[in-house]
Scaffold this motif. Structure first.
Motif, PDB file in Angstrom:
ATOM      1  N   TRP A  81       0.790  -1.220   0.000  1.00 10.01           N
ATOM      2  CA  TRP A  81       0.000   0.000   0.000  1.00 10.01           C
ATOM      3  C   TRP A  81       0.828   1.278   0.000  1.00 10.01           C
ATOM      4  O   TRP A  81       0.382   2.311  -0.480  1.00 10.01           O
ATOM      5  CB  TRP A  81      -0.946  -0.001   1.204  1.00 10.01           C
ATOM      6  CG  TRP A  81      -1.914  -1.133   1.147  1.00 10.01           C
ATOM      7  CD1 TRP A  81      -2.020  -2.168   2.030  1.00 10.01           C
ATOM      8  CD2 TRP A  81      -2.902  -1.381   0.144  1.00 10.01           C
ATOM      9  NE1 TRP A  81      -3.011  -3.028   1.633  1.00 10.01           N
ATOM     10  CE2 TRP A  81      -3.572  -2.567   0.486  1.00 10.01           C
ATOM     11  CE3 TRP A  81      -3.284  -0.696  -1.010  1.00 10.01           C
ATOM     12  CZ2 TRP A  81      -4.595  -3.093  -0.280  1.00 10.01           C
ATOM     13  CZ3 TRP A  81      -4.312  -1.224  -1.777  1.00 10.01           C
ATOM     14  CH2 TRP A  81      -4.951  -2.403  -1.410  1.00 10.01           C
ATOM     15  N   GLY A  93       2.122  -0.803  -4.401  1.00  9.09           N
ATOM     16  CA  GLY A  93       0.739  -0.666  -4.818  1.00  9.09           C
ATOM     17  C   GLY A  93       0.394   0.651  -5.481  1.00  9.09           C
ATOM     18  O   GLY A  93      -0.092   0.679  -6.615  1.00  9.09           O
ATOM     19  N   PRO A  94       0.614   1.780  -4.804  1.00  6.06           N
ATOM     20  CA  PRO A  94       0.275   3.063  -5.415  1.00  6.06           C
ATOM     21  C   PRO A  94       0.993   3.319  -6.734  1.00  6.06           C
ATOM     22  O   PRO A  94       0.416   3.912  -7.650  1.00  6.06           O
ATOM     23  CB  PRO A  94       0.699   4.071  -4.346  1.00  6.06           C
ATOM     24  CG  PRO A  94       0.608   3.314  -3.063  1.00  6.06           C
ATOM     25  CD  PRO A  94       1.042   1.924  -3.409  1.00  6.06           C
ATOM     26  N   LYS A 101      -0.690   1.154  -9.432  1.00  6.22           N
ATOM     27  CA  LYS A 101      -2.026   1.687  -9.704  1.00  6.22           C
ATOM     28  C   LYS A 101      -1.950   2.989 -10.498  1.00  6.22           C
ATOM     29  O   LYS A 101      -2.752   3.226 -11.403  1.00  6.22           O
ATOM     30  CB  LYS A 101      -2.766   1.912  -8.392  1.00  6.22           C
ATOM     31  CG  LYS A 101      -3.237   0.631  -7.724  1.00  6.22           C
ATOM     32  CD  LYS A 101      -4.040   0.948  -6.476  1.00  6.22           C
ATOM     33  CE  LYS A 101      -4.600  -0.311  -5.841  1.00  6.22           C
ATOM     34  NZ  LYS A 101      -5.401  -0.026  -4.634  1.00  6.22           N
ATOM     35  N   ARG A 116      -3.152   1.534 -13.787  1.00  7.68           N
ATOM     36  CA  ARG A 116      -4.589   1.650 -13.508  1.00  7.68           C
ATOM     37  C   ARG A 116      -5.331   0.328 -13.764  1.00  7.68           C
ATOM     38  O   ARG A 116      -6.242   0.258 -14.592  1.00  7.68           O
ATOM     39  CB  ARG A 116      -5.203   2.765 -14.350  1.00  7.68           C
ATOM     40  CG  ARG A 116      -4.624   4.140 -14.075  1.00  7.68           C
ATOM     41  CD  ARG A 116      -5.234   5.191 -14.985  1.00  7.68           C
ATOM     42  NE  ARG A 116      -4.925   4.925 -16.377  1.00  7.68           N
ATOM     43  CZ  ARG A 116      -5.790   5.105 -17.378  1.00  7.68           C
ATOM     44  NH1 ARG A 116      -7.016   5.542 -17.127  1.00  7.68           N
ATOM     45  NH2 ARG A 116      -5.443   4.852 -18.630  1.00  7.68           N
ATOM     46  N   PRO A 117      -4.945  -0.746 -13.074  1.00  6.53           N
ATOM     47  CA  PRO A 117      -5.587  -2.047 -13.304  1.00  6.53           C
ATOM     48  C   PRO A 117      -7.081  -2.015 -12.996  1.00  6.53           C
ATOM     49  O   PRO A 117      -7.532  -1.330 -12.078  1.00  6.53           O
ATOM     50  CB  PRO A 117      -4.843  -2.976 -12.340  1.00  6.53           C
ATOM     51  CG  PRO A 117      -4.291  -2.081 -11.287  1.00  6.53           C
ATOM     52  CD  PRO A 117      -3.957  -0.800 -11.984  1.00  6.53           C
ATOM     53  N   GLN A 118      -7.843  -2.761 -13.791  1.00  7.58           N
ATOM     54  CA  GLN A 118      -9.287  -2.853 -13.618  1.00  7.58           C
ATOM     55  C   GLN A 118      -9.643  -4.180 -12.949  1.00  7.58           C
ATOM     56  O   GLN A 118      -8.985  -5.192 -13.180  1.00  7.58           O
ATOM     57  CB  GLN A 118      -9.984  -2.781 -14.978  1.00  7.58           C
ATOM     58  CG  GLN A 118      -9.623  -1.537 -15.785  1.00  7.58           C
ATOM     59  CD  GLN A 118     -10.209  -1.590 -17.177  1.00  7.58           C
ATOM     60  OE1 GLN A 118     -11.415  -1.430 -17.370  1.00  7.58           O
ATOM     61  NE2 GLN A 118      -9.364  -1.822 -18.169  1.00  7.58           N
ATOM     62  N   THR A 119     -10.685  -4.161 -12.141  1.00  5.38           N
ATOM     63  CA  THR A 119     -11.112  -5.351 -11.412  1.00  5.38           C
ATOM     64  C   THR A 119     -12.577  -5.649 -11.691  1.00  5.38           C
ATOM     65  O   THR A 119     -13.399  -4.741 -11.704  1.00  5.38           O
ATOM     66  CB  THR A 119     -10.922  -5.163  -9.902  1.00  5.38           C
ATOM     67  OG1 THR A 119      -9.584  -4.744  -9.628  1.00  5.38           O
ATOM     68  CG2 THR A 119     -11.188  -6.467  -9.161  1.00  5.38           C
ATOM     69  N   PHE A 132      -0.165  -8.015 -10.055  1.00  3.66           N
ATOM     70  CA  PHE A 132      -1.429  -7.331 -10.330  1.00  3.66           C
ATOM     71  C   PHE A 132      -2.627  -8.006  -9.677  1.00  3.66           C
ATOM     72  O   PHE A 132      -3.533  -7.328  -9.198  1.00  3.66           O
ATOM     73  CB  PHE A 132      -1.643  -7.212 -11.842  1.00  3.66           C
ATOM     74  CG  PHE A 132      -0.811  -6.137 -12.476  1.00  3.66           C
ATOM     75  CD1 PHE A 132      -1.141  -4.799 -12.313  1.00  3.66           C
ATOM     76  CD2 PHE A 132       0.316  -6.451 -13.214  1.00  3.66           C
ATOM     77  CE1 PHE A 132      -0.376  -3.795 -12.888  1.00  3.66           C
ATOM     78  CE2 PHE A 132       1.098  -5.459 -13.789  1.00  3.66           C
ATOM     79  CZ  PHE A 132       0.754  -4.126 -13.623  1.00  3.66           C
ATOM     80  N   LEU A 179      -2.922  -7.236  -5.975  1.00  7.43           N
ATOM     81  CA  LEU A 179      -3.074  -5.793  -5.790  1.00  7.43           C
ATOM     82  C   LEU A 179      -4.536  -5.371  -5.793  1.00  7.43           C
ATOM     83  O   LEU A 179      -4.901  -4.361  -5.204  1.00  7.43           O
ATOM     84  CB  LEU A 179      -2.318  -5.054  -6.900  1.00  7.43           C
ATOM     85  CG  LEU A 179      -2.235  -3.526  -6.799  1.00  7.43           C
ATOM     86  CD1 LEU A 179      -1.426  -3.117  -5.592  1.00  7.43           C
ATOM     87  CD2 LEU A 179      -1.622  -2.948  -8.069  1.00  7.43           C
ATOM     88  N   THR A 180      -5.387  -6.164  -6.430  1.00  6.31           N
ATOM     89  CA  THR A 180      -6.797  -5.805  -6.548  1.00  6.31           C
ATOM     90  C   THR A 180      -7.629  -6.255  -5.352  1.00  6.31           C
ATOM     91  O   THR A 180      -8.840  -6.016  -5.321  1.00  6.31           O
ATOM     92  CB  THR A 180      -7.392  -6.421  -7.830  1.00  6.31           C
ATOM     93  OG1 THR A 180      -7.304  -7.860  -7.747  1.00  6.31           O
ATOM     94  CG2 THR A 180      -6.641  -5.939  -9.065  1.00  6.31           C
ATOM     95  N   ARG A 231      -3.804  -1.199 -19.466  1.00  5.36           N
ATOM     96  CA  ARG A 231      -4.607  -1.393 -18.256  1.00  5.36           C
ATOM     97  C   ARG A 231      -4.956  -2.875 -18.112  1.00  5.36           C
ATOM     98  O   ARG A 231      -5.877  -3.366 -18.771  1.00  5.36           O
ATOM     99  CB  ARG A 231      -5.879  -0.559 -18.307  1.00  5.36           C
ATOM    100  CG  ARG A 231      -5.657   0.930 -18.303  1.00  5.36           C
ATOM    101  CD  ARG A 231      -6.982   1.664 -18.104  1.00  5.36           C
ATOM    102  NE  ARG A 231      -7.505   1.458 -16.758  1.00  5.36           N
ATOM    103  CZ  ARG A 231      -8.682   1.926 -16.331  1.00  5.36           C
ATOM    104  NH1 ARG A 231      -9.470   2.596 -17.162  1.00  5.36           N
ATOM    105  NH2 ARG A 231      -9.086   1.705 -15.088  1.00  5.36           N
TER     106      ARG A 231
END
Length: 250
Positions: free
Chosen positions: A8, A12-13, A16, A20-23, A49, A52-53, A169
């Motif tokens: 975090w 992580g930041p 991200k 900008r991974p999508q979940t 990744f 991370l989500t 992404r």
């Protein structure tokens, strides 16, 4: 504590911000209690990744060399992989698969999330390959659900054979938990193990949209490598992979 600092505050930041991974479907992962997270494997960055989500720690097995290298570099490497949720496994010898299963059983017994790549190795061409039955055996022995996962786009971020490709992404899709309690007590039946594994791989295929190949990835890689060699060099194509766990050490 180091894991949360790594995830975090540091890693992580940054991931991200850049990627900008999508979940999709993260609500399918339980907020507490054990589960097996079974994913496709397109790139060496998959293990970064996917966890991370999620707000929970996901543990994988990693080769022991990451934890035993000497010197300052070895110390930082050990801290990094330990903090990133990986546990060491000795890949040498015939007991490597059993060691991986033992580590996974312990983690799940403690109520954790265990990540596994049923293909056993990264896909070299973006297709989804036959799963090894270790994931099925683990599910039956531990009596925990299996959550199929598709990671899409990581092979663009870090293509096979390259450290880095392009910024995109990535998408992480979590499927609904699969319950195999109906097969309780049949963990030594190879036909049941194959049936369960194929069901898991079908769900991963459905989530990822990958073309499925009913061949072990290691075999496909060997054939592809052989086809690129000059004719008449006398080298035989290695036989089909006989391993059954899919508990890959990264």
């Amino acid at each position: 504590m180091f894991y949360w600092l790594l995830k975090w505050v540091l890693l992580g930041p940054l991931l991200k911000l850049v990627f900008r991974p999508q979940t999709e479907g993260a609500e399918n992962v339980p907020t507490e209690g054990p589960a097996i997270l079974a994913s496709n494997h397109l790139s060496y960055v998959d293990w970064m990744f996917m966890p991370l989500t999620l707000p929970r720690r996901v543990t994988f097995v990693a080769k022991a060399e990451y934890f035993t290298s000497p010197g300052i570099k070895g110390w930082f490497q050990k801290k990094f992989f330990s903090g990133a949720g990986q546990v060491p496994i000795d890949r040498s010898g015939a007991t490597a698969a059993e060691g991986a299963l033992s580590a996974a059983t312990r983690i799940l017994g403690e109520g954790g999330l265990f990540g596994i790549y049923p293909e056993g190795t990264r896909s070299h061409d973006g297709r989804l390959y036959r799963g090894k039955t270790g994931v099925a055996r683990l599910a039956l022995e531990t009596k925990v659900p299996v959550i199929p996962i598709a990671v899409v786009g990581t092979d663009v971020v870090a293509p096979p054979g390259k450290k880095f490709g392009a910024v995109t992404r990535p998408i992480v899709r979590f499927g609904k938990p699969l319950d195999f309690s109906r097969y309780e007590g049949l963990e030594n039946d190879r036909f049941i193990l194959r049936s369960i594994t194929d069901e898991i791989m079908y769900e991963i295929m459905r989530l990822s949209g990958q073309e499925y190949v009913d061949m072990y990835a290691t075999r496909a890689k060997a054939l592809d490598k052989e086809s690129r060699k000059p004719a008449g060099d006398g080298t035989d194509v290695p036989g089909a992979d006989s391993g059954t766990t899919g508990l890959k050490a990264s």
